[in-house]
Design a protein around this motif. Structure first.
Motif, PDB file in Angstrom:
ATOM      1  N   ASP A  86      26.892  10.571  56.415  1.00 40.68           N
ATOM      2  CA  ASP A  86      26.471  10.890  57.787  1.00 40.68           C
ATOM      3  C   ASP A  86      26.434   9.652  58.672  1.00 40.68           C
ATOM      4  N   GLU A  87      26.091   8.506  58.086  1.00 40.16           N
ATOM      5  CA  GLU A  87      25.981   7.264  58.866  1.00 40.16           C
ATOM      6  C   GLU A  87      27.291   6.485  58.941  1.00 40.16           C
ATOM      7  N   GLY A  88      28.325   6.995  58.301  1.00 38.64           N
ATOM      8  CA  GLY A  88      29.633   6.355  58.391  1.00 38.64           C
ATOM      9  C   GLY A  88      29.803   5.104  57.559  1.00 38.64           C
ATOM     10  N   VAL A  89      28.992   4.910  56.527  1.00 34.73           N
ATOM     11  CA  VAL A  89      29.139   3.720  55.670  1.00 34.73           C
ATOM     12  C   VAL A  89      29.751   4.063  54.326  1.00 34.73           C
ATOM     13  N   ALA A  90      30.101   5.335  54.094  1.00 37.35           N
ATOM     14  CA  ALA A  90      30.725   5.755  52.836  1.00 37.35           C
ATOM     15  C   ALA A  90      32.224   5.505  52.895  1.00 37.35           C
ATOM     16  N   THR A  91      32.755   4.923  51.826  1.00 36.29           N
ATOM     17  CA  THR A  91      34.203   4.717  51.755  1.00 36.29           C
ATOM     18  C   THR A  91      34.878   5.839  50.971  1.00 36.29           C
ATOM     19  N   GLN A  92      34.081   6.674  50.316  1.00 43.30           N
ATOM     20  CA  GLN A  92      34.581   7.836  49.573  1.00 43.30           C
ATOM     21  C   GLN A  92      33.727   9.039  49.963  1.00 43.30           C
ATOM     22  N   LYS A  93      34.341  10.193  50.053  1.00 43.86           N
ATOM     23  CA  LYS A  93      33.616  11.409  50.426  1.00 43.86           C
ATOM     24  C   LYS A  93      33.974  12.522  49.455  1.00 43.86           C
ATOM     25  N   PRO A  94      33.297  12.543  48.296  1.00 46.68           N
ATOM     26  CA  PRO A  94      33.593  13.595  47.321  1.00 46.68           C
ATOM     27  C   PRO A  94      33.371  14.985  47.921  1.00 46.68           C
ATOM     28  N   ALA A  95      34.209  15.928  47.530  1.00 44.91           N
ATOM     29  CA  ALA A  95      34.087  17.295  48.037  1.00 44.91           C
ATOM     30  C   ALA A  95      32.787  17.938  47.558  1.00 44.91           C
ATOM     31  N   ASN A  96      32.348  17.583  46.371  1.00 41.15           N
ATOM     32  CA  ASN A  96      31.125  18.146  45.807  1.00 41.15           C
ATOM     33  C   ASN A  96      30.223  16.988  45.378  1.00 41.15           C
ATOM     34  N   LEU A  97      29.252  16.662  46.215  1.00 42.95           N
ATOM     35  CA  LEU A  97      28.375  15.518  45.920  1.00 42.95           C
ATOM     36  C   LEU A  97      27.562  15.714  44.650  1.00 42.95           C
ATOM     37  N   VAL A  98      27.070  16.922  44.432  1.00 43.57           N
ATOM     38  CA  VAL A  98      26.270  17.174  43.232  1.00 43.57           C
ATOM     39  C   VAL A  98      27.099  16.899  41.986  1.00 43.57           C
ATOM     40  N   GLN A  99      28.317  17.402  41.952  1.00 42.44           N
ATOM     41  CA  GLN A  99      29.183  17.178  40.786  1.00 42.44           C
ATOM     42  C   GLN A  99      29.554  15.708  40.658  1.00 42.44           C
ATOM     43  N   ALA A 100      29.835  15.043  41.766  1.00 43.88           N
ATOM     44  CA  ALA A 100      30.185  13.620  41.729  1.00 43.88           C
ATOM     45  C   ALA A 100      29.038  12.795  41.163  1.00 43.88           C
ATOM     46  N   VAL A 101      27.808  13.126  41.538  1.00 40.86           N
ATOM     47  CA  VAL A 101      26.634  12.414  41.005  1.00 40.86           C
ATOM     48  C   VAL A 101      26.515  12.683  39.511  1.00 40.86           C
ATOM     49  N   GLN A 102      26.643  13.941  39.104  1.00 42.09           N
ATOM     50  CA  GLN A 102      26.546  14.266  37.676  1.00 42.09           C
ATOM     51  C   GLN A 102      27.626  13.547  36.872  1.00 42.09           C
ATOM     52  N   ASP A 103      28.829  13.503  37.405  1.00 37.39           N
ATOM     53  CA  ASP A 103      29.936  12.832  36.715  1.00 37.39           C
ATOM     54  C   ASP A 103      29.711  11.334  36.588  1.00 37.39           C
ATOM     55  N   ALA A 104      29.017  10.743  37.552  1.00 39.75           N
ATOM     56  CA  ALA A 104      28.806   9.290  37.553  1.00 39.75           C
ATOM     57  C   ALA A 104      27.607   8.864  36.710  1.00 39.75           C
ATOM     58  N   MET A 105      26.763   9.807  36.322  1.00 41.11           N
ATOM     59  CA  MET A 105      25.563   9.448  35.554  1.00 41.11           C
ATOM     60  C   MET A 105      25.938   9.072  34.128  1.00 41.11           C
ATOM     61  N   TRP A 106      25.354   7.984  33.670  1.00 44.02           N
ATOM     62  CA  TRP A 106      25.558   7.535  32.299  1.00 44.02           C
ATOM     63  C   TRP A 106      24.891   8.514  31.354  1.00 44.02           C
ATOM     64  N   GLN A 107      25.589   8.860  30.300  1.00 44.01           N
ATOM     65  CA  GLN A 107      25.052   9.753  29.279  1.00 44.01           C
ATOM     66  C   GLN A 107      24.812   8.945  28.003  1.00 44.01           C
ATOM     67  N   PRO A 108      23.576   8.868  27.554  1.00 45.02           N
ATOM     68  CA  PRO A 108      23.271   8.075  26.357  1.00 45.02           C
ATOM     69  C   PRO A 108      23.681   8.789  25.083  1.00 45.02           C
ATOM     70  N   THR A 109      24.939   8.642  24.695  1.00 42.92           N
ATOM     71  CA  THR A 109      25.414   9.248  23.450  1.00 42.92           C
ATOM     72  C   THR A 109      25.873   8.141  22.511  1.00 42.92           C
ATOM     73  N   TYR A 110      25.528   8.297  21.278  1.00 43.13           N
ATOM     74  CA  TYR A 110      25.842   7.298  20.262  1.00 43.13           C
ATOM     75  C   TYR A 110      26.441   7.993  19.055  1.00 43.13           C
ATOM     76  N   PRO A 111      27.303   7.309  18.311  1.00 46.20           N
ATOM     77  CA  PRO A 111      27.844   7.911  17.105  1.00 46.20           C
ATOM     78  C   PRO A 111      26.726   8.148  16.085  1.00 46.20           C
ATOM     79  N   ASP A 112      26.894   9.186  15.267  1.00 43.18           N
ATOM     80  CA  ASP A 112      25.893   9.488  14.247  1.00 43.18           C
ATOM     81  C   ASP A 112      25.702   8.332  13.281  1.00 43.18           C
ATOM     82  N   SER A 113      26.806   7.724  12.892  1.00 45.18           N
ATOM     83  CA  SER A 113      26.710   6.578  11.980  1.00 45.18           C
ATOM     84  C   SER A 113      27.913   5.677  12.191  1.00 45.18           C
ATOM     85  N   VAL A 114      27.737   4.462  11.825  1.00 49.16           N
ATOM     86  CA  VAL A 114      28.813   3.484  11.932  1.00 49.16           C
ATOM     87  C   VAL A 114      29.247   3.136  10.525  1.00 49.16           C
ATOM     88  N   SER A 115      30.541   3.253  10.248  1.00 46.29           N
ATOM     89  CA  SER A 115      31.036   2.973   8.892  1.00 46.29           C
ATOM     90  C   SER A 115      31.413   1.520   8.749  1.00 46.29           C
TER      91      SER A 115
END
Length: 115
Positions: A86-115
């Motif tokens: 709205d203030e004109g400082v965005a260089t990207q304008k995702p069509a779906n902000l909610v989805q863009a935020v969800q996609d950008a969030m880090w998900q803490p997933t780790y392998p079950d075990s390391v061989s």
């Protein structure tokens, strides 16, 4: 803090610290590639955090619980991203902000075990 009862009203004590505002502020800024953080974006973040609670009940907390930090941050990020657009400082304008935020969030997933 545990709830406090005073004169018959039980007050829920909210933890008001930077963990409630800044993750969403940063995420929203990143999602739209904002060229700067504006006063309006800071206001949008503060209003988004405050808007996540119903303060009409006696003793209600003023901020959302830290236990809901991921959801709170996502909500705040969407508001910040929209303010940047709205203030004109965005260089990207995702069509779906909610989805863009969800996609950008880090998900803490780790392998079950390391061989």
């Amino acid at each position: 803090m545990p709830p406090v009862t005073y004169q018959g009203v039980t007050y829920q004590i909210g933890q008001a610290n930077n963990a409630l505002l800044y993750p969403g502020l940063g995420l929203g800024t990143i999602v739209v590639g904002a060229s700067k953080v504006t006063d309006g974006m800071l206001l949008a973040a503060a209003e988004a955090v405050a808007g996540q609670v119903d303060v009409s009940a006696p003793g209600a907390p003023l901020v959302p619980p830290v236990a809901n930090l991921r959801a709170s941050s996502a909500t705040t990020a969407v508001a910040v991203a929209q303010a940047a657009i709205d203030e004109g400082v965005a260089t990207q304008k995702p069509a779906n902000l909610v989805q863009a935020v969800q996609d950008a969030m880090w998900q803490p997933t780790y392998p079950d075990s390391v061989s």
